[in-house]
Scaffold this active site. Structure first.
Site, short mmCIF file in Angstrom:
data_model
loop_
_atom_site.label_atom_id
_atom_site.label_comp_id
_atom_site.label_asym_id
_atom_site.label_seq_id
_atom_site.Cartn_x
_atom_site.Cartn_y
_atom_site.Cartn_z
CG HIS A 44 -11.26 7.40 21.25
ND1 HIS A 44 -11.50 8.34 20.45
CD2 HIS A 44 -12.07 6.61 21.71
CE1 HIS A 44 -13.06 7.91 20.00
NE2 HIS A 44 -13.22 6.90 20.89
CE1 TYR A 47 -12.61 12.78 26.10
CE2 TYR A 47 -12.67 10.94 27.28
CZ TYR A 47 -13.41 11.67 26.67
OH TYR A 47 -14.45 11.12 26.02
CE LYS A 86 -20.37 10.04 26.10
NZ LYS A 86 -19.50 8.98 26.37
CD GLU A 88 -18.49 8.86 22.46
OE1 GLU A 88 -17.46 9.00 21.61
OE2 GLU A 88 -18.32 8.33 23.57
CG HIS A 90 -17.39 6.24 14.90
ND1 HIS A 90 -17.58 5.27 14.32
CD2 HIS A 90 -16.83 5.89 16.27
CE1 HIS A 90 -17.20 4.06 14.87
NE2 HIS A 90 -16.66 4.59 16.21
CG ASN A 91 -14.73 13.09 14.03
OD1 ASN A 91 -16.06 13.17 13.72
ND2 ASN A 91 -14.32 13.78 14.86
NE ARG A 111 -22.67 -0.69 21.60
CZ ARG A 111 -22.31 -0.68 20.29
NH1 ARG A 111 -23.07 -0.75 19.27
NH2 ARG A 111 -21.07 -0.27 20.10
CG ASP A 268 -21.25 0.47 24.39
OD1 ASP A 268 -21.27 -0.36 23.72
OD2 ASP A 268 -20.94 1.67 23.95
CD GLN A 314 -19.45 -1.14 16.72
OE1 GLN A 314 -20.47 -0.34 16.87
NE2 GLN A 314 -18.50 -1.05 17.33
N GLY A 533 -20.13 14.16 27.30
CA GLY A 533 -19.45 14.88 26.09
C GLY A 533 -18.32 13.94 25.55
#
Length: 733
Positions: A44, A47, A86, A88, A90-91, A111, A268, A314, A533
């Site tokens: 994550h 990469y 952007k 993102e 969150h699967n 954020r 962030d 968070q 991305g």
């Protein structure tokens, strides 16, 4: 260290990784340091499986201010203004805990954008779920996931006062074991007031702001870097819990802070929390950093340095301030009732030095943890299934009457209106929304500061990517750009979210590699560079992966907010034209899926030159005020495209299209559009000067939908179009 094998296994580190870590540290690591390496070297964050294939994405253009590598991408939109955006994923969290997983996905991407100094003005989302149509446990659970995800997205975005203006939703058995939740945010700011995630200047203080840190989300980045099994329900504690009210305060406090010259950089705390934010900020500048973790505001008793570094609580930020400005920064955040604490300072050591109550508990060189993260060259292999499916055509199946085919396709959940979803989102807050959800094709917001408009569209057809991973990814770029062009805006840049199965499967890595090639080909040919991305791998359960799903959001600019082009019919008796060439192309089509339950065949032909020519034609025709509306032809072909335009506008049509095969009314050939024109003579003359193939196919009007041999009552069509989705999703509520 006792139980080393178990510790490494729980942190998803190999023995080779451990040896590498010892080489970097020149000693044995402690548990805190193992946790930090584990997070920074997770799929994550690092990469490591995908980096090889991401290199070479086109990222430069005259309008690109900031490409990949920062919190979000930035493009110039004229008059001293910039768009920051952007996408993102969150699967994994959303599959485990749909409400909080989706909500915190929205919070995180917000954020990323306002950290850059931009006020968010638009949200979108791309959602993929499994089969929701059956009366079994799987479909019942998928309906529960839909309800939870939509509620989470809606509640968070609505509380933040950021409109959710569009997106896409797709259903297939391929997502039964792993849903996909991709969130997108776009903000605007002055182009000379962009902030970056950097920590530099020896002695400059490092300041923690936002919510207190708890143990929620511990190990989240590592969890999202592995496949699911039947035991994955135990991962619920790794899902973060969001608080949009605190995030709203944090947004306003940060935007107030940005008006002053108090800070060097800001980041962030997303995946891997304090670990990733601190290492990335120092790493970008080649600096070192000292932090005393006992100074971090805590929400729970008995928290350890490990907890503080790896929590994914968070609504938190890390700031590198200018020395001497600490009190002024603290004053701003305390005014907004947020936690704030000076927890460290920038050094020139090149190391991250971590303390607990003045005792050093960890020390890691910053450059090696990022620069020496494993870059894997995983085996790749063309999937065997491709040979089996490539020769399938609709002629392999019995002929279906066009009216029956139309009924089946038009009532598909992929086609019908998703008002049940978007009516839970506030799409009009901030009063900038020009094209809102449900109006077809791109969504559009005006830019108050310069009277222009930004159009954006989220697209990917996973069936195309399954039968042709490279062509399908290219088609996603084309489709998102086409939608933007149909609104009259010039497509400028993309952000992506590349969702695939396990990289440990050579066939999945082949799909991923080909998907990246497709995006590179399309973005280069269409002059739409990638500016930001995300990669999400391991989207599989018990060895069954999702369809390759490279979600693309294209952002484009319309020079005049008063020239935003509609996507549904506007005037009775106006003429309709078909632009582009229709061939008998059904590979990966909705027709083949809905009628024969097959995802097979050859992808429709890709021609980037034709695609770009179509964009240019529509944009210029709109500038010349020749069009009432324009809609690209995509899923379901001409028949379904016209039907959606008719249902949304409440206007009937009478259309006759000359085709080689009557089934081609449902063909999904690329680079085509339907336009409603103001003057047939002027339009035809303009098309002739541009060398564009057009066919006059009929007119708008009446209370019936007539398209070749298909004839339907418009009111009944609208009842299906607007009612079916809610009926399905709430069937077991």
């Amino acid at each position: 260290m006792q139980n080393l094998d178990e510790i490494l296994k729980s942190h998803k580190l190999t023995q080779d990784d451990y040896i590498h870590i010892k080489d970097i540290l020149k000693r044995e690591p402690n548990l805190l340091e193992i946790g930090i390496f584990s997070a920074m070297w997770s799929e994550h964050c690092s990469y490591k499986s995908s980096k090889k294939y991401l290199n070479g994405f086109p990222t430069v253009a005259p309008w690109v201010i900031q490409g990949p590598g920062e919190n979000a991408g930035v493009i110039d939109i004229g008059d001293g203004m910039a768009a920051v955006f952007k996408m993102e994923s969150h699967n994994h969290p959303s599959f485990i805990e749909p409400y909080q997983g989706a909500a915190t996905g929205v919070g995180g991407i917000l954020r990323d954008v306002f950290t850059m100094g931009a006020r968010p003005i638009a949200n979108m989302n791309a959602l993929r779920f499994g089969n929701v149509l059956k009366n079994d446990k799987v479909s019942s659970h998928q309906r529960y996931l839909v309800r939870g995800v939509v509620a989470g997205i809606g509640d968070y975005g609505n509380c933040m006062g950021v409109p959710t203006i569009g997106g896409e939703t797709f259903f297939d058995d391929a997502y039964n074991g792993n849903i996909l939740v991709n969130a997108f945010t776009l903000g605007v700011c002055k182009s000379d007031e962009i902030f970056y995630g950097r920590a530099e200047g020896v002695g400059n203080p490092v300041i923690y702001v936002g919510s207190k840190t708890g143990r929620d989300g511990l190990g989240g980045a590592v969890m999202s870097s592995d496949s699911f099994t039947e035991d994955s329900k135990s991962l619920r504690p790794t899902v973060q819990v969001g608080d949009p009210f605190t995030e709203k305060l944090l947004l306003e406090a940060c935007l107030e802070l940005f008006k002053e010259d108090y800070i060097v950089g800001i980041q962030d705390m997303g995946a891997a929390g304090l670990t990733s934010s601190s290492f990335e900020m120092a790493g970008r500048s080649g600096s070192g950093m000292k932090m005393d973790l006992s100074l971090v505001p805590a929400r729970e008793e008995g928290m350890t340095p490990y907890d503080f570094m790896l929590s994914e609580s968070q609504e938190r930020m890390l700031i590198c301030a200018k020395k001497g400005c600490e009190d002024k920064i603290i004053e701003i955040f305390e005014k907004w009732d947020l936690d704030v604490a000076v927890i460290g300072e920038v050094t020139d050591s090149g190391d991250m030095e971590l303390f607990w109550e003045e005792n050093k508990v960890g020390e890691i060189p910053i450059n090696p943890i990022t620069e020496e993260a494993p870059v894997l060259d995983r085996p790749i292999k063309k999937p065997n299934y491709l040979e089996k499916i490539k020769d399938t055509t609709i002629d392999d199946f019995g002929k279906v009457d066009n009216t029956k085919a139309f009924d089946k396709l038009f009532s598909s959940l992929e086609v019908v209106n998703k008002a049940w979803i978007y009516e839970q989102y506030d799409s009009m807050v901030q009063t900038n929304t020009v094209k809102r959800p449900g109006s077809l094709d791109a969504s559009v917001v005006r830019i108050k500061e310069n009277s222009k408009a930004l159009a954006m569209s989220s697209d990917c057809n996973p069936r195309y990517c399954y039968i042709d991973p490279q062509g399908g990814a290219a088609a996603a770029v084309m489709e998102s750009g086409r939608n933007v062009a149909m609104s009259g805006a010039r497509p400028l840049s993309i952000t992506d979210c590349l969702n695939y199965g396990s990289p440990e499967n050579p066939e999945i890595m082949w799909q991923f590699a080909k998907g990246c090639e497709g995006i590179k080909d399309a973005c280069k040919a269409l002059n739409t560079p990638v500016v930001s991305g995300n990669v999400s791998l391991y989207n599989e359960t018990d060895g069954v992966g999702v369809f390759p799903t490279p979600s693309i959001v294209m952002v484009g600019l319309n020079e005049d907010q008063n020239r935003v082009l509609a996507s549904s019919f506007q005037e009775e008796n106006s003429a309709l034209y078909l632009i582009g060439e229709t061939k008998s192309e059904f590979g990966g089509s909705l027709y083949m899926k809905e009628l024969f339950d097959k995802v097979e065949g050859v992808l429709p032909e890709i021609d980037f030159e034709k695609e770009l020519k179509l964009w240019d034609f529509i944009i210029e025709a709109n500038e010349k005020d020749l069009l009432f509306c324009a809609k690209d032809i995509s899923v379901g072909g001409i028949g379904i495209t016209l039907a959606k335009m008719s249902a949304v506008s409440g206007k009937g049509v009478v259309v006759g299209v000359r085709l080689r095969d009557d089934r081609d009314i449902f063909s999904e050939s690329f680079s085509r559009a339907i336009v409603e024109v103001k003057s047939t003579k002027t339009f035809e003359e303009f098309a002739k000067t541009k060398g564009i193939k057009i066919d006059r196919i009929g007119k708008v009007g009446g209370d019936e939908f007539i398209c070749n041999d298909i004839k339907k009552d418009l009111a009944k069509m609208q009842s299906i179009y607007y009612g079916r989705f809610q009926e399905v999703i709430e069937s077991d509520v």
